[in-house]
Design an enzyme around this catalytic site. Sequence first.
Site, PDB file in Angstrom:
ATOM      1  N   ASP A 203       0.966  -1.040  -0.035  1.00 56.45           N
ATOM      2  CA  ASP A 203       0.034  -0.039   0.142  1.00 56.45           C
ATOM      3  C   ASP A 203       0.788   0.880   0.060  1.00 56.45           C
ATOM      4  O   ASP A 203       2.221   1.150   0.283  1.00 56.45           O
ATOM      5  CB  ASP A 203      -0.950   0.101   1.161  1.00 56.45           C
ATOM      6  CG  ASP A 203      -2.018  -0.972   1.183  1.00 56.45           C
ATOM      7  OD1 ASP A 203      -2.398  -0.939   0.119  1.00 56.45           O
ATOM      8  OD2 ASP A 203      -2.405  -1.670   2.508  1.00 56.45           O
ATOM      9  N   LYS A 225      -3.209   3.255  -2.970  1.00 61.70           N
ATOM     10  CA  LYS A 225      -4.190   4.370  -3.532  1.00 61.70           C
ATOM     11  C   LYS A 225      -3.780   5.685  -3.237  1.00 61.70           C
ATOM     12  O   LYS A 225      -3.531   6.032  -2.021  1.00 61.70           O
ATOM     13  CB  LYS A 225      -5.625   3.853  -2.635  1.00 61.70           C
ATOM     14  CG  LYS A 225      -5.749   2.725  -2.765  1.00 61.70           C
ATOM     15  CD  LYS A 225      -6.940   2.214  -1.567  1.00 61.70           C
ATOM     16  CE  LYS A 225      -7.375   1.017  -2.072  1.00 61.70           C
ATOM     17  NZ  LYS A 225      -6.825  -0.134  -1.795  1.00 61.70           N
ATOM     18  N   MET A 332      -8.707   8.736   8.197  1.00 59.65           N
ATOM     19  CA  MET A 332      -9.136   9.054   6.910  1.00 59.65           C
ATOM     20  C   MET A 332      -9.801  10.333   6.906  1.00 59.65           C
ATOM     21  O   MET A 332     -10.219  10.895   8.075  1.00 59.65           O
ATOM     22  CB  MET A 332      -9.853   8.035   6.035  1.00 59.65           C
ATOM     23  CG  MET A 332      -9.093   6.686   5.813  1.00 59.65           C
ATOM     24  SD  MET A 332      -9.885   5.357   4.870  1.00 59.65           S
ATOM     25  CE  MET A 332     -10.605   4.531   6.326  1.00 59.65           C
TER      26      MET A 332
END
Length: 417
Positions: A203, A225, A332
């Site tokens: 990741d 991402k 997040m």
Amino acid sequence: MTDLYPLGLRVRGRLVVVVGGGPVAARRVRGLLAAGARVRLVAPAVVDSLAGPVADGAVEHVARGYAPGDLDGAWLVHTATGDPAVDRAVATAAEEARTFCVVAADATAATAWVPATAGLAGDGEVQLSVHAARDPRRAVRLRDAVAASLDAGELPVRRVRTADDGGSRTGRVALVGGGPGDPGLITGRGRRLLASADVVVVDRLGPRSLLDTLADDVEVVDVGKTAGNHPVPQDRINELLVEHARAGRDVVRLKGGDPYLFGRGGEELAACRAAGVEVEVVPGVTSAVSVPAAVGIPVTHRGVAAGFSVLTAHEAVRDVPGGPDHTVVLLMGVTRLATTAAALVGAGRPADTPVAVVEDGFGPRQRATLGTLADIAARAAAAGVRPPAVTVVGDVVRLSPDWPPPHSDDDGAVSRP
Ligand code: SAH
């Protein structure tokens, strides 16, 4: 100069005679049983740890002192009686029978020496043996040093397959929690698995600097991402793990933090299981706890907060229990801070509840921006806060060494008095 010829003995099903029933003999018996040997133990009495194997028949116990004939049929002999005369008699009989003999107390009388050994945890394929002539402590120290490096995942233990075993073996998948990014905050097990991986699927977050330690022929698949970039969809990640394992490769899915905390580890686990691929989950240090800690904020603290909730800022934060004494950790969604803070106030938390936004925990950009539910969005905007960031809401933020935050103007611009 040495007269030593190192070998690995395959003792499974073969008779090994151990003379003596003390702790040294017990250690030898354990090792021999682990390697599948048939063990005949000659000793009038045995230490407690040998009682079990004797009682359940794993060891043939001849309950008396050594007598001629006891070595008959042996492939190998160990003597550790504590009596030099007996040990010598055993060694002489073994010599006459041309059977190698380890003599615990007298290396010069022995025809075989036992090395200091270590193995790769959970592997069984890698065995390390160290001989250091008649200085066993020297061997043990060296063994310990190499074993520590093995444990730390610093040695090139990766299987190098040859043509004749290629294709016959299914690889394994490990979902490894890499921690918040610092290479020292992955577990020992995670580090070891990484060192033996053929393929590493990574990741954007997590200890990416560890990728530099991989051999050149380890395949690194970046499914990270990044905002704007199209992430590799989860279904495709699941497929990748299964495909590589089916091709016989050991796969490490290196994830940020802990695999199960907003990490979709459960889905990857299920996909591997559904495909019949062996899979293991290695927990990690989650950013939800460690990133606040990096700037001196404990998520619970006696008398300040007795519990905490971890959520994503996407979710309805209204349902979170408690007030400022129940810490809320938000992962997040740092760009939605205004909405989230307003929702928390709407749900009854005081507007002056302290808040910290911690960016890039343990990284070069690590920074804490402090404020309250009323002004944190403006302060974060003024400071140019960027992901990744963890937001902590609650009285524990007052424990930060930087509390209270500097004075703020109405437009959110901050200045130190
Ligand atoms: N499984 C991970 C979380 C994945 S969600 C864990 O247990 O930590 C990704 C979010 O984690 C980011 O958006 C950010 O909120 C947080 N995060 C992960 N690493 C971080 C770091 N080093 N600094 C700040 N936030 C981090």
